[in-house]
Design a protein around this motif. Structure first.
Motif, PDB file in Angstrom:
ATOM      1  N   VAL A  59       0.854  -1.188   0.000  1.00  0.00           N
ATOM      2  CA  VAL A  59       0.000   0.000   0.000  1.00  0.00           C
ATOM      3  C   VAL A  59       0.888   1.235   0.000  1.00  0.00           C
ATOM      4  N   LEU A  60       0.614   2.140  -0.924  1.00  0.00           N
ATOM      5  CA  LEU A  60       1.374   3.385  -1.048  1.00  0.00           C
ATOM      6  C   LEU A  60       0.792   4.420  -0.098  1.00  0.00           C
ATOM      7  N   VAL A  61       1.642   4.930   0.809  1.00  0.00           N
ATOM      8  CA  VAL A  61       1.169   5.869   1.825  1.00  0.00           C
ATOM      9  C   VAL A  61       2.094   7.084   1.865  1.00  0.00           C
ATOM     10  N   PRO A  62       1.621   8.242   1.407  1.00  0.00           N
ATOM     11  CA  PRO A  62       2.447   9.446   1.522  1.00  0.00           C
ATOM     12  C   PRO A  62       2.692   9.799   2.990  1.00  0.00           C
ATOM     13  N   SER A  63       3.908  10.233   3.271  1.00  0.00           N
ATOM     14  CA  SER A  63       4.223  10.685   4.628  1.00  0.00           C
ATOM     15  C   SER A  63       4.685  12.145   4.584  1.00  0.00           C
ATOM     16  N   PRO A  64       4.478  12.906   5.677  1.00  0.00           N
ATOM     17  CA  PRO A  64       3.861  12.502   6.934  1.00  0.00           C
ATOM     18  C   PRO A  64       2.418  12.027   6.741  1.00  0.00           C
ATOM     19  N   TRP A  65       2.069  10.963   7.473  1.00  0.00           N
ATOM     20  CA  TRP A  65       0.771  10.324   7.324  1.00  0.00           C
ATOM     21  C   TRP A  65      -0.024  10.382   8.615  1.00  0.00           C
ATOM     22  N   TRP A  66      -1.320  10.167   8.493  1.00  0.00           N
ATOM     23  CA  TRP A  66      -2.146   9.981   9.684  1.00  0.00           C
ATOM     24  C   TRP A  66      -1.698   8.695  10.364  1.00  0.00           C
ATOM     25  N   VAL A  67      -1.578   8.725  11.691  1.00  0.00           N
ATOM     26  CA  VAL A  67      -0.917   7.642  12.420  1.00  0.00           C
ATOM     27  C   VAL A  67      -1.528   6.262  12.182  1.00  0.00           C
ATOM     28  N   SER A  68      -2.825   6.192  11.908  1.00  0.00           N
ATOM     29  CA  SER A  68      -3.467   4.883  11.789  1.00  0.00           C
ATOM     30  C   SER A  68      -3.265   4.228  10.426  1.00  0.00           C
TER      31      SER A  68
END
Length: 387
Positions: free
Chosen positions: A116-125
């Motif tokens: 899963v591709l998740v841009p950071s900074p991200w929501w903690v969950s």
């Protein structure tokens, strides 16, 4: 014995900091909490009256698992009016908060070995839910220089055959960054070439934007991709209803049905009284939001100005939501890491959350969803603690 799935995830560090602030206050310490993403405004009166009316009418039984028809119709109105997404009530599901909708969507579709591709900074969950599902988190790092937004080139380079989802949050937590329409269309060009990738568009903060023009979301800007986009929203942030625990999601029928199947074995339906209140929230007056946005905007500007006046701290102006992502890199020689910095600020009476909790580094997140007097005092304490 704790399961392997649970061992893959860590507790929420935003909740942990908030809990620590509560413990210190209970022990007699004067602590101002800027760690929780919760509007300090009162829930609108017409929403409270709707909840009372539902109680008086005895609406205290089970509802359909995906939500009452009245709420799914009201949510469809919200998606159309506020996000520009035309969706029938049958393609809407109601959950116990937006977090549950995200959890169910990912758990219903991910397998071990997926990514899963998740841009950071991200929501903690986000990363914790992905890991719980047994999938791999692919970090797409962003910076203040890039406006905390990923680029099409960055997305294209990161996608592999194992990627199943891209998570987009606009306006974002913890940065307040918002994707303009043109940038969403450019990301859509990349996604068209990668049919295995679905998109979870978390638009929970859409009503709390400070930039001119209409809110842009991927399902509207790239309608040909709508059959693989799940759009998540709710009433917690826009209507100060965090305790009601109501989230809504709209997407392709097969995915909504899959989420409903999972929800039928987890929470079942969301609370009936909360659903009645959310109907009023979505279908009732929305004019109060203009006042709320302006008050949040004033707070935002005061926080940014105060933070940028402290040597060693800097902060861009967020486009939406009620968070500021503060860079404290020049102070790391003094404190070692951002966790130590946040503990130092806590000792001086202010609770904030370390940037590392969001996949960032060398900084912290401030929530300016606090009343003006507390916010001003908190900013004074931060400046004094770092002098």
């Amino acid at each position: 014995m704790i399961s392997a799935a649970l061992q893959r995830i860590a507790p929420s560090r935003t909740t942990a900091m908030t809990d620590r602030a509560i413990e210190l206050r209970a022990a007699g310490r004067d602590i101002i909490s800027l760690s929780v993403g919760e509007p300090d405004f009162a829930t609108p009166a017409h929403v409270i009256e709707a909840a009372k009316a539902a109680l008086d009418a005895g609406e205290t039984r089970y509802t359909q698992v995906p939500g009452t028809l009245a709420l799914r119709e009201a949510a469809a109105l919200h998606f159309s009016r506020d996000l520009g997404i035309a969706v029938p009530p049958g393609q809407v599901i109601v959950s116990a908060g937006g977090k549950q909708a995200i959890f169910h969507a990912l758990l219903a579709t991910l397998n071990p070995g997926d990514a899963v591709l998740v841009p950071s900074p991200w929501w903690v969950s986000y990363p914790e839910i992905v890991r719980f599902a047994g999938a791999e988190v692919v970090d797409l790092p962003t910076t203040a220089t890039s406006g905390f937004r990923i680029t099409p080139e960055q997305l294209d380079a990161a996608i592999t055959p194992h990627c199943r989802w891209l998570l987009l949050n606009s306006p974002g937590n913890p940065t307040g960054a918002t994707y303009p329409a043109a940038e969403l269309r450019a990301l859509g060009e990349v996604l068209r070439r990668q049919p295995q990738v679905m998109v979870l568009s978390d638009d929970i903060y859409a009503p709390l934007r400070y930039t001119p023009g209409a809110h842009a979301t991927l399902a509207v800007e790239c309608p040909d991709l709508a059959d693989r986009i799940l759009t998540v929203s709710g009433v917690s942030k826009s209507h100060a209803m965090t305790g009601f625990r109501i989230g809504v999601a709209a997407g392709p029928q097969w995915l909504i049905s899959a989420m409903g199947r999972l929800q039928s074995h987890s929470s079942g339906n969301a609370a009936s009284i909360s659903q009645a209140a959310a109907v009023a929230a979505f279908s009732g007056p929305q004019d109060f939001l203009e006042d709320w946005r302006e008050r949040f905007r004033v707070r935002r500007d005061s926080v940014v100005a105060a933070i940028n006046a402290v040597p060693g701290l800097s902060c861009p102006v967020p486009d939406g939501a009620f968070y500021c992502m503060v860079d404290a890199a020049p102070l790391m020689d003094r404190f070692g890491d951002d966790e130590a910095l946040c503990l130092h600020l806590l000792e001086h009476g202010v609770a904030v959350v370390a940037a590392s909790a969001f996949g960032g580094a060398a900084g912290f997140r401030i929530s300016f969803a606090a009343d003006d007097a507390k916010l001003a005092e908190a900013l004074r304490r931060i400046a004094a603690a770092l002098a």
